[in-house]
Design a protein around this motif. Structure first.
Motif, PDB file in Angstrom:
ATOM      1  N   PHE A   1      -4.237  -3.723  -0.639  1.00  0.00           N
ATOM      2  CA  PHE A   1      -5.553  -3.655   0.019  1.00  0.00           C
ATOM      3  C   PHE A   1      -6.231  -5.021   0.027  1.00  0.00           C
ATOM      4  CE2 PHE A   1      -5.136   0.904  -1.036  1.00  0.00           C
ATOM      5  CZ  PHE A   1      -5.268   1.393   0.250  1.00  0.00           C
TER       6      PHE A   1
ATOM      7  N   ALA B   1       1.856   3.539  -3.345  1.00  0.00           N
ATOM      8  CA  ALA B   1       1.375   4.925  -3.366  1.00  0.00           C
ATOM      9  C   ALA B   1       2.525   5.902  -3.538  1.00  0.00           C
ATOM     10  CB  ALA B   1       0.621   5.216  -2.074  1.00  0.00           C
TER      11      ALA B   1
ATOM     12  N   ILE C   1       0.841  -1.196   0.000  1.00  0.00           N
ATOM     13  CA  ILE C   1       0.000   0.000   0.000  1.00  0.00           C
ATOM     14  C   ILE C   1       0.878   1.248   0.000  1.00  0.00           C
ATOM     15  CG2 ILE C   1      -1.648   1.328   1.370  1.00  0.00           C
ATOM     16  CD1 ILE C   1      -2.806  -1.328   2.345  1.00  0.00           C
TER      17      ILE C   1
ATOM     18  N   ASN D   1      -0.421  -1.177  -5.267  1.00  0.00           N
ATOM     19  CA  ASN D   1      -1.166  -0.570  -4.182  1.00  0.00           C
ATOM     20  C   ASN D   1      -2.451  -1.345  -3.893  1.00  0.00           C
ATOM     21  OD1 ASN D   1      -3.392   1.806  -3.668  1.00  0.00           O
ATOM     22  ND2 ASN D   1      -1.498   2.187  -2.591  1.00  0.00           N
ATOM     23  N   ASN D   2      -3.162  -1.714  -4.978  1.00  0.00           N
ATOM     24  CA  ASN D   2      -4.438  -2.405  -4.800  1.00  0.00           C
ATOM     25  C   ASN D   2      -4.269  -3.820  -4.281  1.00  0.00           C
ATOM     26  OD1 ASN D   2      -6.913  -0.854  -5.645  1.00  0.00           O
ATOM     27  ND2 ASN D   2      -5.470  -0.289  -7.226  1.00  0.00           N
TER      28      ASN D   2
ATOM     29  N   SER E   1      -3.893   4.978   2.509  1.00  0.00           N
ATOM     30  CA  SER E   1      -4.648   5.136   1.259  1.00  0.00           C
ATOM     31  C   SER E   1      -4.755   6.601   0.867  1.00  0.00           C
ATOM     32  CB  SER E   1      -6.037   4.516   1.404  1.00  0.00           C
ATOM     33  OG  SER E   1      -6.876   5.373   2.128  1.00  0.00           O
TER      34      SER E   1
ATOM     35  N   ILE F   1      -5.596   2.252   6.040  1.00  0.00           N
ATOM     36  CA  ILE F   1      -6.528   3.242   5.492  1.00  0.00           C
ATOM     37  C   ILE F   1      -5.904   4.630   5.506  1.00  0.00           C
ATOM     38  CG2 ILE F   1      -7.835   3.936   7.521  1.00  0.00           C
ATOM     39  CD1 ILE F   1     -10.335   3.284   5.637  1.00  0.00           C
TER      40      ILE F   1
ATOM     41  N   LYS G   1     -12.808  -1.154  -0.631  1.00  0.00           N
ATOM     42  CA  LYS G   1     -11.990  -0.913   0.559  1.00  0.00           C
ATOM     43  C   LYS G   1     -12.808  -1.168   1.814  1.00  0.00           C
ATOM     44  CE  LYS G   1      -8.363   1.918  -1.259  1.00  0.00           C
ATOM     45  NZ  LYS G   1      -8.698   1.948  -2.671  1.00  0.00           N
TER      46      LYS G   1
END
Lengths: 487, 515
Positions: free
Chosen positions: A315, A292, A288, A311-312, A422, A419, A399
């Motif tokens: 998650f 990012a 993550i 990044n995804n 994110s 989070i 998410k």
């Protein structure tokens, strides 16, 4: 169990395998002219495989003495894989036609079919060797696809890089498999689960061999998932590969890899959850954050989407880290929404080209797109806000599902840190929106006559728009049923 | 009337209009946006007329479990009613304020504003935890676009700062909401308002909510996004930001922090009080030295919002009612002040205070309205803010003398910076040829400012109209949070016996003087 019953459970793979072989023959004799026919036929083969999922293939249980599992979880993942593969075939012809010198060859859809077949085996594997066979079938097809534009050096480089690093990953995975086999005496998930349950994983009597096997298997899977710290190949491969292939890599194999990792983690090593959870949590948070931060400096849109996929995956791994049915259902929800957003974004990237028709990939070329192509800009803005997880777009729900599971499982620090990180990711998604909406227009992209691609973009945009929320009840039922199959 | 889904219709009207605007010409988009916002205003009036004062706590309730995990649940109490009224009242004014000043990409602009209206009404009307979050958070998207596309020179920095700041605040709240929904087994806000969470968890949950609401409010020291956003946003954007979006933070405290987490609210009152007291004094002083009109008003907003927070956390009727009145009054007054700035900005295209002067001579009608709103912002009796500030500070005094004292200095400083602003702009010699050439208010501008002026005076002269709808809700809230009220330092203490009094009369007088 009769052979016919076994074959009925593997019907989707049979359809894909036989279809691929038949179409390969057509391609070999038909040559270049057969491209269109083979492409259309491939999409039908994928549709046929979807249909074949109904019946024993989605509910049959164990086939081939436990080597293969036909359950709701596998069926759910396969639907996603087949749909993403079909989209990858549909979006290809226009791209290759416009790219000078490299026409689409009929092998392209055939390779995608073979890869899809391998991915189906991956998510159904209930044995370490079935797993490996599926993985290699998928990977070998993917290596060729990455270097499909033979005359393009970047494409060739991408293929080579993917191959070398993929082979390394397979080696690591095989080493882990051999350790686990050596210490448990079996490659069947059920047997491994029994061995892990019977052996203490901490304290004096712990089995270092089993622990090391687990670590190596997860490292190998992290390579395939492109999770940090095994992500280095992703940006280069994604940037170099032809755009439809990149879209394919970012969608279907991700579903397969995460489905595979989930099955291994829950079915084979469910009793060692505390051991692999540390690895998954680290990989999730690292993916993550790095996905990012590293994306911020990118100027190439494909490279940016590569970091976005890292990044995804982070998650999605948050959901896996829970090790609970809610977590698995969260992972599946995440993957559904993620592949729609990703395929949508890549479809928009396909529309980016200069006046001669050559593809352009720089983010700067999107400047002022909202004035020159308002519809396209709005669609990409929806995908970007959705990827950033801002409600009321559907990416928020993805998410939501994984973090809900994390909170239910009591993993508060993971949820809070994940989070909060994110928000870093939101920055670079916003940068694309800023480029399209706030900056002065760059030369407009010529309009495409391709109604199919435009329709797919519109469809994806509607799916991730607030209207998608109406699908939540149905999605909840399906993902829960699929997740239950693993427990 | 009972089964008529008026709240849903209030959401659907601007939503459809927003979509339709995108396909219209500039002129038609303006007309449609105005029509849609006026329809919503009329529906809002119907809502107010139909609201039974002293009736059930939740009225106009709608419930449709269409989202599986959460529901389309709407309903309002007195607090929500008043804030919805504020939103629908300001919206047509915002559209009117943008009528001439926005010339590029008008359809998108109108669509963004209508979308904002949907989200604001939705936030206040939501009765489901996650529906609230969706509306609350989605407001970032249109505001980001409004600041970024139609903003001033440094708009991109401001839009990023606005978006990321508020997003970071809100995501932690989502985790807290997930915990609460799982723990209580429901996502219904009314049910959660009656659920007792374990005190240890409350502190963490409270802090997570605080992270979000403090940024939205905004409270010192996380207020720095506000001056940037205000200065760069177009006039109507500032109006809606100051008028309604800042109220989301106060509404959040009122709806979540206090009733759902009373123990934690009681324990952490000191934090709110301390930050608010710093905010009042610090931002007032900062406002005093601003040379940019919008920045000055933005800092004054931070100071006024701090009065709201101390009122809310006073744990008594005066405090909470006062906080609500300040929210409403500030929404009107700061909105009007931003409009006033917009009026002269449209003429001279600068927000530098030093470029203006003597407007009382050249623009008498403008100067009159500007004076009224300046006085209202200062809190002059007879205007809306007086009622709210007086109640809020009275309530605070009951809880903490020191904080009331510190925050009252804010009123004095407020008078200082607002009057100083007015003197520099309206009084004195006419600064330059350009200023002399500025025409007075057009009839369109008059129509924007006059309704606000009327309501500001109405609230100041007869606040009962606004206090009545929320009276019962304040009682319900107090009944819920009373058990956790922090100790008060302003209680009467037993006096000295009479016999000793004569001997120590001199001494006692001296002590009293020291207090």
């Amino acid at each position: 169990m009769s052979y016919a019953a076994n074959l009925a459970m593997t019907l989707p793979e049979l359809v894909l395998g036989l279809g691929a072989i038949a179409l390969m023959l057509v391609a070999a004799w038909g040559g270049q002219q057969s491209t269109r026919a083979v492409s259309i036929a491939s999409v039908f083969v994928l549709a046929g495989a979807c249909v074949a999922l109904a019946g024993p293939a989605s509910s049959g249980g164990a086939a081939f003495d436990g080597l293969y599992r036909a359950d709701a979880f596998a069926a759910f993942a396969k639907v996603l894989i087949y749909v993403a593969s079909a989209v990858a075939i549909i979006m290809a012809p226009d791209f290759f036609r416009r790219t000078a010198g490299d026409d689409l060859k009929p092998e392209y859809p055939v390779l995608i079919l073979l890869s899809a077949c391998g991915m189906g085996i991956m998510v159904s594997a209930a044995d370490l060797l079935t797993l490996y066979v599926g993985l290699e079938l998928q990977s070998l097809a993917a290596y060729v696809l990455a270097s499909f534009m033979r005359r393009d050096t970047r494409s060739a480089e991408a293929g080579l890089k993917y191959f070398v690093l993929g082979a390394l990953a397979s080696g690591i995975l095989l080493y882990g498999i051999s350790l686990v086999y050596g210490f448990t005496g079996t490659t069947l998930f059920d047997g491994i689960a029994g061995a892990y349950a019977a052996t203490p994983m901490s304290g004096e009597a712990k089995s270092l061999g089993l622990l090391f096997g687990l670590v190596f298997i997860f490292a190998g899977l992290a390579f395939k998932l492109a999770a940090v710290p095994f992500h280095m190949w992703t940006p280069d491969v994604y940037q170099g590969a032809p755009t439809p292939v990149t879209a394919f890599f970012a969608s279907a194999p991700k579903v397969a890899a995460i489905g595979l990792a989930t099955r291994v983690a829950i079915e084979a090593m469910g009793s060692a959850t505390d051991q692999w959870r540390q690895i998954v949590i680290f990989a999730a948070l690292a993916s993550i954050v790095l996905g990012a931060v590293a994306a911020i400096g990118q100027s190439n849109v494909k490279r940016l989407l590569a970091y976005s996929s890292i990044n995804n995956v982070g998650f999605a791994l948050v959901g896996l880290a829970c090790g609970t049915p809610e977590g698995v259902s969260g992972v599946l929800t995440y993957m559904v929404i993620y592949i729609v957003m990703t395929l949508g974004s890549f479809l928009v990237v396909l529309q980016m080209r200069d006046e001669t028709g050559e593809p352009v990939e720089s983010i700067a070329s999107l400047s002022g797109l909202s004035r020159t192509r308002p519809g396209l800009a709005a669609a990409l803005a929806i995908f970007m806000f959705s990827l950033a997880g801002i409600p009321p777009l559907f990416g928020f729900w993805a998410k939501f599902a994984v973090f809900d599971a994390a909170v239910k499982a009591g993993l508060f620090p993971l949820a809070a840190v994940g989070i909060a990180a994110s928000v870093i990711g939101a920055y670079y998604y916003l940068r694309i929106v800023k480029t399209m909406y706030f900056d002065d227009p760059a030369p407009a992209f010529p309009r495409s006559e391709n109604k199919v691609e435009g329709g797919l973009i519109a469809l994806s945009a509607v799916f991730v728009s607030p209207l998608g929320y109406l699908l939540i009840p149905a999605l909840g039922v399906w993902t829960t049923a699929a997740a239950k199959a693993l427990f | 009337m009972e089964n008529f889904p008026i709240l849903s219709i209030m959401l659907v009207v601007p939503a459809l209009a927003a979509a339709a605007c995108l396909f219209l010409s500039d002129e038609n988009a303006r007309r449609l946006a105005l029509a849609a916002t006026l329809v919503d205003f009329v529906l809002g009036c119907v809502l107010w007329a139909g609201y039974q004062i002293g009736g059930p706590q939740w009225q106009f309730v709608e419930y449709a479990p269409v989202f599986g995990r959460f529901a389309w649940a709407l309903g309002i109490d007195g607090f929500a009613l008043l804030l919805i009224m504020l939103s629908v009242f300001l919206m047509p004014i915002c559209i009117g304020a943008s009528w001439r000043s926005i010339t590029t990409r008008v359809p998108e602009y109108m669509a963004a504003f209508l979308f904002t209206e949907v989200l604001m009404i939705g936030t206040f009307a939501a009765q489901d935890l996650f529906l609230f979050y969706v509306f609350f958070e989605a407001g970032l998207i249109p505001m980001y676009l409004i600041i970024g596309i139609w903003g001033g020179a440094n708009r991109i920095y401001a839009s990023y700062k606005f978006f990321l700041y508020t997003l970071l605040g809100s995501v932690l709240m989502l985790i807290a909401m997930l915990y609460m929904a799982n723990k209580a087994g429901t996502t219904s806000i009314p049910a959660l308002m009656a659920y007792d969470f374990p005190p240890q968890a409350q502190t963490w949950l409270w802090l997570a909510f605080f992270a979000s609401f403090a940024v939205k409010m905004p409270m010192w020291p996380v207020h720095t996004w506000l001056p940037d956003a205000h200065v760069q946003a177009p006039t109507a954007g500032s109006v809606i930001l100051a008028g309604v979006l800042l109220k989301l933070g106060g509404y959040g405290f009122l709806r979540f922090s206090l009733p759902m987490l009373p123990e934690a609210s009681g324990q952490l009152t000191w934090l709110v009080f301390a930050l608010s007291a710093v905010a009042v004094i610090y931002t007032s002083l900062v406002a005093l030295v601003q040379s940019d009109m919008k920045k000055l008003i933005a800092y004054s907003s931070v100071a006024h919002m701090a009065i709201v927070t101390i009122g809310l956390f006073a744990f008594n009727r005066q405090g909470i009612e006062g906080a609500m009145m300040v929210m409403l009054g500030h929404g009107l007054v700061s909105g009007a002040l931003f409009l006033c700035v917009g009026v002269i900005y449209d003429r001279l295209h600068t927000r530098e205070i030093s470029r203006y002067g003597g407007l009382a001579i050249t623009m008498p009608r403008y100067a009159l309205f500007f004076l009224l709103f300046t006085m209202a912002s200062v809190g002059l009796p007879g205007t809306s803010n007086f009622v709210g500030e007086l109640l809020a500070l009275m309530g605070t005094y009951e809880r903490s003398t020191l904080i009331a004292l510190l925050c009252t200095t804010g009123i004095i400083l407020g008078a200082a910076y607002m009057l100083y602003l007015y003197r520099r702009i309206a009084f004195g010699e006419v600064k330059s040829e350009e200023v002399a050439a500025m025409p007075d208010l057009s009839s369109r501008e008059l129509w924007l400012l006059a309704p606000i002026a009327v309501v500001v005076l109405w609230m100041g002269v007869y606040p009962e109209s606004f206090l009545a709808p929320m009276r019962k809700d304040v009682a319900v809230l107090l009944a819920r949070i009373d058990r956790a009220a922090p100790p008060s330092d302003s209680q009467p203490t037993p006096g000295k016996p009479i016999a000793a009094a004569a001997a120590t009369l001199h001494h006692a007088a001296a002590t009293e003087g020291a207090h």
